[in-house]
Motif scaffolding. Structure first.
Motif, PDB file in Angstrom:
ATOM      1  N   VAL A  74      22.389  37.438 -33.307  1.00 42.03           N
ATOM      2  CA  VAL A  74      22.691  37.030 -32.154  1.00 42.03           C
ATOM      3  C   VAL A  74      22.048  35.660 -31.634  1.00 42.03           C
ATOM      4  CG1 VAL A  74      22.915  37.530 -29.681  1.00 42.03           C
ATOM      5  CG2 VAL A  74      23.336  39.497 -31.275  1.00 42.03           C
ATOM      6  N   VAL A  75      20.712  35.635 -31.973  1.00 44.14           N
ATOM      7  CA  VAL A  75      20.203  34.388 -31.466  1.00 44.14           C
ATOM      8  C   VAL A  75      20.494  33.277 -32.380  1.00 44.14           C
ATOM      9  CG1 VAL A  75      17.857  33.316 -31.534  1.00 44.14           C
ATOM     10  CG2 VAL A  75      18.007  35.524 -30.791  1.00 44.14           C
ATOM     11  N   VAL A  76      20.779  33.505 -33.711  1.00 41.51           N
ATOM     12  CA  VAL A  76      20.884  32.239 -34.610  1.00 41.51           C
ATOM     13  C   VAL A  76      22.333  31.915 -34.215  1.00 41.51           C
ATOM     14  CG1 VAL A  76      21.288  31.713 -36.995  1.00 41.51           C
ATOM     15  CG2 VAL A  76      19.248  32.850 -36.399  1.00 41.51           C
ATOM     16  N   LEU A  77      23.478  32.707 -34.164  1.00 40.37           N
ATOM     17  CA  LEU A  77      24.804  32.528 -34.019  1.00 40.37           C
ATOM     18  C   LEU A  77      24.997  31.909 -32.818  1.00 40.37           C
ATOM     19  CD1 LEU A  77      26.224  35.540 -35.774  1.00 40.37           C
ATOM     20  CD2 LEU A  77      26.032  32.939 -36.709  1.00 40.37           C
ATOM     21  N   THR A  78      24.350  32.267 -31.475  1.00 45.82           N
ATOM     22  CA  THR A  78      24.822  32.000 -30.352  1.00 45.82           C
ATOM     23  C   THR A  78      24.002  30.710 -29.642  1.00 45.82           C
ATOM     24  OG1 THR A  78      23.163  33.682 -29.349  1.00 45.82           O
ATOM     25  CG2 THR A  78      25.742  34.277 -29.618  1.00 45.82           C
ATOM     26  N   GLY A  79      22.654  30.674 -30.539  1.00 42.23           N
ATOM     27  CA  GLY A  79      21.888  29.468 -30.195  1.00 42.23           C
ATOM     28  C   GLY A  79      20.998  29.721 -28.747  1.00 42.23           C
ATOM     29  N   VAL A 150       7.014  44.683 -40.242  1.00 43.50           N
ATOM     30  CA  VAL A 150       7.871  43.906 -40.770  1.00 43.50           C
ATOM     31  C   VAL A 150       9.085  43.639 -40.010  1.00 43.50           C
ATOM     32  CG1 VAL A 150       9.823  44.458 -42.469  1.00 43.50           C
ATOM     33  CG2 VAL A 150       7.668  45.210 -43.132  1.00 43.50           C
ATOM     34  N   PRO A 151       9.358  44.457 -39.084  1.00 47.98           N
ATOM     35  CA  PRO A 151      10.603  43.893 -37.947  1.00 47.98           C
ATOM     36  C   PRO A 151       9.923  42.837 -37.116  1.00 47.98           C
ATOM     37  CG  PRO A 151      10.303  46.310 -37.771  1.00 47.98           C
ATOM     38  CD  PRO A 151       9.026  45.981 -38.766  1.00 47.98           C
ATOM     39  N   THR A 152       8.819  42.733 -36.756  1.00 50.49           N
ATOM     40  CA  THR A 152       8.256  41.506 -36.333  1.00 50.49           C
ATOM     41  C   THR A 152       8.282  40.371 -37.050  1.00 50.49           C
ATOM     42  OG1 THR A 152       6.561  42.849 -34.918  1.00 50.49           O
ATOM     43  CG2 THR A 152       6.224  40.578 -35.003  1.00 50.49           C
ATOM     44  N   VAL A 153       7.993  40.472 -38.197  1.00 51.80           N
ATOM     45  CA  VAL A 153       8.185  39.015 -38.921  1.00 51.80           C
ATOM     46  C   VAL A 153       9.741  38.690 -38.986  1.00 51.80           C
ATOM     47  CG1 VAL A 153       7.782  38.148 -41.639  1.00 51.80           C
ATOM     48  CG2 VAL A 153       6.005  39.730 -40.205  1.00 51.80           C
ATOM     49  N   LEU A 154      10.369  39.654 -39.140  1.00 50.82           N
ATOM     50  CA  LEU A 154      11.914  39.200 -39.217  1.00 50.82           C
ATOM     51  C   LEU A 154      12.476  38.722 -37.688  1.00 50.82           C
ATOM     52  CD1 LEU A 154      14.757  39.511 -40.595  1.00 50.82           C
ATOM     53  CD2 LEU A 154      14.737  41.706 -39.674  1.00 50.82           C
ATOM     54  N   LEU A 155      11.726  39.025 -36.658  1.00 53.99           N
ATOM     55  CA  LEU A 155      12.339  38.425 -35.505  1.00 53.99           C
ATOM     56  C   LEU A 155      11.537  36.940 -35.528  1.00 53.99           C
ATOM     57  CD1 LEU A 155      11.514  41.379 -32.890  1.00 53.99           C
ATOM     58  CD2 LEU A 155      13.601  40.221 -33.890  1.00 53.99           C
ATOM     59  N   LEU A 161      14.398  30.163 -37.350  1.00 51.50           N
ATOM     60  CA  LEU A 161      15.762  29.694 -37.986  1.00 51.50           C
ATOM     61  C   LEU A 161      16.711  29.100 -36.587  1.00 51.50           C
ATOM     62  CD1 LEU A 161      16.863  32.567 -40.371  1.00 51.50           C
ATOM     63  CD2 LEU A 161      16.136  30.063 -40.988  1.00 51.50           C
ATOM     64  N   ALA A 162      16.548  29.733 -35.592  1.00 52.59           N
ATOM     65  CA  ALA A 162      17.243  29.349 -34.195  1.00 52.59           C
ATOM     66  C   ALA A 162      16.622  28.057 -33.712  1.00 52.59           C
ATOM     67  CB  ALA A 162      17.039  30.469 -33.302  1.00 52.59           C
ATOM     68  N   GLY A 163      15.476  27.568 -34.178  1.00 51.11           N
ATOM     69  CA  GLY A 163      14.831  26.328 -33.803  1.00 51.11           C
ATOM     70  C   GLY A 163      14.288  26.370 -32.296  1.00 51.11           C
ATOM     71  N   LEU A 164      13.517  27.796 -32.263  1.00 49.35           N
ATOM     72  CA  LEU A 164      12.749  28.127 -30.914  1.00 49.35           C
ATOM     73  C   LEU A 164      11.316  27.490 -31.112  1.00 49.35           C
ATOM     74  CD1 LEU A 164      13.587  31.797 -30.298  1.00 49.35           C
ATOM     75  CD2 LEU A 164      14.758  29.557 -29.512  1.00 49.35           C
ATOM     76  N   LYS A 166       7.809  26.344 -31.823  1.00 47.81           N
ATOM     77  CA  LYS A 166       6.966  27.070 -32.725  1.00 47.81           C
ATOM     78  C   LYS A 166       5.690  27.619 -32.273  1.00 47.81           C
ATOM     79  CE  LYS A 166       9.004  24.687 -36.671  1.00 47.81           C
ATOM     80  NZ  LYS A 166       8.652  23.634 -37.933  1.00 47.81           N
ATOM     81  N   SER A 167       5.123  26.680 -31.511  1.00 45.90           N
ATOM     82  CA  SER A 167       3.741  27.231 -30.799  1.00 45.90           C
ATOM     83  C   SER A 167       3.853  28.593 -29.837  1.00 45.90           C
ATOM     84  CB  SER A 167       3.250  25.994 -30.104  1.00 45.90           C
ATOM     85  OG  SER A 167       4.054  25.616 -29.024  1.00 45.90           O
ATOM     86  N   ASP A 168       5.030  28.306 -29.177  1.00 39.78           N
ATOM     87  CA  ASP A 168       5.141  29.555 -28.001  1.00 39.78           C
ATOM     88  C   ASP A 168       5.320  30.858 -28.994  1.00 39.78           C
ATOM     89  OD1 ASP A 168       4.782  28.095 -26.063  1.00 39.78           O
ATOM     90  OD2 ASP A 168       6.822  27.620 -25.437  1.00 39.78           O
ATOM     91  N   GLN A 169       6.116  30.768 -30.037  1.00 39.38           N
ATOM     92  CA  GLN A 169       6.500  32.008 -30.803  1.00 39.38           C
ATOM     93  C   GLN A 169       5.202  32.275 -31.628  1.00 39.38           C
ATOM     94  OE1 GLN A 169       9.469  33.626 -30.700  1.00 39.38           O
ATOM     95  NE2 GLN A 169      10.030  32.107 -28.986  1.00 39.38           N
ATOM     96  N   ALA A 170       4.662  31.219 -32.491  1.00 39.95           N
ATOM     97  CA  ALA A 170       3.344  31.677 -33.099  1.00 39.95           C
ATOM     98  C   ALA A 170       2.373  32.474 -32.261  1.00 39.95           C
ATOM     99  CB  ALA A 170       2.936  30.527 -33.900  1.00 39.95           C
ATOM    100  N   SER A 171       2.150  31.860 -30.894  1.00 41.37           N
ATOM    101  CA  SER A 171       1.165  32.725 -30.036  1.00 41.37           C
ATOM    102  C   SER A 171       1.803  34.180 -29.879  1.00 41.37           C
ATOM    103  CB  SER A 171       1.058  32.025 -28.570  1.00 41.37           C
ATOM    104  OG  SER A 171       0.188  32.412 -27.837  1.00 41.37           O
ATOM    105  N   ALA A 172       2.876  34.247 -29.608  1.00 41.69           N
ATOM    106  CA  ALA A 172       3.583  35.632 -29.095  1.00 41.69           C
ATOM    107  C   ALA A 172       3.281  36.522 -30.191  1.00 41.69           C
ATOM    108  CB  ALA A 172       4.950  35.480 -28.543  1.00 41.69           C
ATOM    109  N   VAL A 173       3.806  35.982 -31.476  1.00 40.99           N
ATOM    110  CA  VAL A 173       4.008  37.139 -32.672  1.00 40.99           C
ATOM    111  C   VAL A 173       2.179  37.342 -32.956  1.00 40.99           C
ATOM    112  CG1 VAL A 173       3.651  35.340 -34.397  1.00 40.99           C
ATOM    113  CG2 VAL A 173       4.954  37.371 -34.853  1.00 40.99           C
ATOM    114  N   LEU A 174       1.512  36.446 -32.942  1.00 44.41           N
ATOM    115  CA  LEU A 174      -0.039  36.701 -33.106  1.00 44.41           C
ATOM    116  C   LEU A 174      -0.565  38.052 -32.091  1.00 44.41           C
ATOM    117  CD1 LEU A 174      -1.521  33.326 -34.053  1.00 44.41           C
ATOM    118  CD2 LEU A 174      -0.917  35.187 -35.527  1.00 44.41           C
ATOM    119  N   LYS A 175      -0.092  37.832 -31.014  1.00 42.49           N
ATOM    120  CA  LYS A 175      -0.516  38.788 -29.737  1.00 42.49           C
ATOM    121  C   LYS A 175       0.147  40.188 -30.464  1.00 42.49           C
ATOM    122  CE  LYS A 175      -0.909  35.740 -25.990  1.00 42.49           C
ATOM    123  NZ  LYS A 175      -0.454  35.585 -24.275  1.00 42.49           N
TER     124      LYS A 175
END
Length: 298
Positions: A74-79, A150-155, A161-164, A166-175
């Motif tokens: 959904v995120v990739v296709l709808t932007g 595994v699901p977290t890494v997929l998200l 891929l959706a171009g979100l 990077k710094s915000d996503q990296a911080s959130a995924v590390l938490k």
């Protein structure tokens, strides 16, 4: 045949039965512990076992991955400009599947050896009871972490891929991953301890379900009643100390990881949640060591 009992002073004799001699290096406890850990991790997913042993873990993992794959699509296709669910909250939303994985696979690592008495072979020298308990717990902890990561890494891959950002996503995924490590340690400790006490797989599964799913539901209901009907924020937050999942969610809320709780966890409650979570892990480990030490001494 001579009466051997009549000669109590007869010295022992070593007979050469013609077996091949072992001239290699005799490995120590570290190698045994590493092998035990790898074997336990493989068995948690049914690898190296029968085909039906692989069904439950991989079906649960596929069910956990499916919503993440849909979100990524959904995120990739709808932007979309952000993920519709945070990484840490996705773990919370799939807690039923995660708890079922812990409840179903903990008996594989903890109950089976006790039921078949093969534990006596494991605890023969030089492997000690604490090392055995620690390696079994570590195997299940890593298996649980892989299940949640595994699901977290997929998200995260979908977000990239959706171009979100990077710094915000990296911080959130590390938490989220840090919280998952603590969650995996708690769930592995609780389900492992229950499974080590119950020799029957069915009883172990039911006990783990009661501790990880039913108790969490009761705690959540009490938290909501205390906050929304009783207007007591402190009671709502305090009750969250009673369940591994509420501890995970409370720390995620305090860390601004995207998890909503009935009452915000802040102030002195934050170190209290962290300390209780660590004490829960330590208490379960001590219980496992005591259990296997008792069994090994028989």
């Amino acid at each position: 045949m001579p009466d051997q009992a009549a000669a109590p002073g007869r010295p022992g004799v070593i007979h050469d039965l013609g077996y091949r001699h072992f001239d290699g290096v005799r490995e120590g406890t570290a190698t045994i512990a590493r092998t035990l850990f790898v074997t336990g991790l493989r068995h948690a997913y049914g690898l190296g076992r029968s085909g039906k042993s692989k069904v439950m873990p991989f079906v649960l993992l596929a069910m956990s991955l499916l919503p993440a794959a849909i979100v990524v699509g959904v995120v990739v296709l709808t932007g979309l400009g952000s993920l519709p669910v945070s990484y840490a909250d996705y773990t919370n939303q799939t807690q039923l599947l995660i708890s079922l994985f812990a409840a179903s696979q903990a008996p594989v690592l903890f109950s089976r050896d006790l039921r078949h008495r093969s534990i006596v072979l494991y605890l023969a020298r030089p492997l000690s009871s604490p090392v055995f308990a620690l390696m079994r717990w570590l195997s299940l902890t890593v298996a649980m972490f892989v299940f949640t990561a595994v699901p977290t890494v997929l998200l995260f891959a979908g977000a990239m891929l959706a171009g979100l950002d990077k710094s915000d996503q990296a911080s959130a995924v590390l938490k989220a991953l840090t919280l998952q490590v603590l969650l995996a340690a708690m769930l592995a400790g609780v389900s492992g301890l229950i499974s080590s006490v119950s020799l029957r797989r069915g009883f172990a599964v039911v006990g783990s379900v009661m501790a990880l799913i039913v108790l969490t539901g009761v705690v959540t209901v009490i938290q909501n009643i205390a906050y929304y009907d009783g207007d007591s924020e402190s009671v709502s937050v305090g009750v969250g100390l009673l369940s591994p999942w509420s501890l995970h969610n409370g720390l995620g809320n305090a860390w601004d990881a995207g998890i909503d709780t009935p009452a915000p966890v802040d102030g002195a409650w934050v170190p209290a949640y962290a300390i209780v979570a660590l004490l829960l892990v330590a208490g379960c480990l001590l219980g496992l060591v005591a259990r296997f030490r008792k069994v090994g001494s028989r």
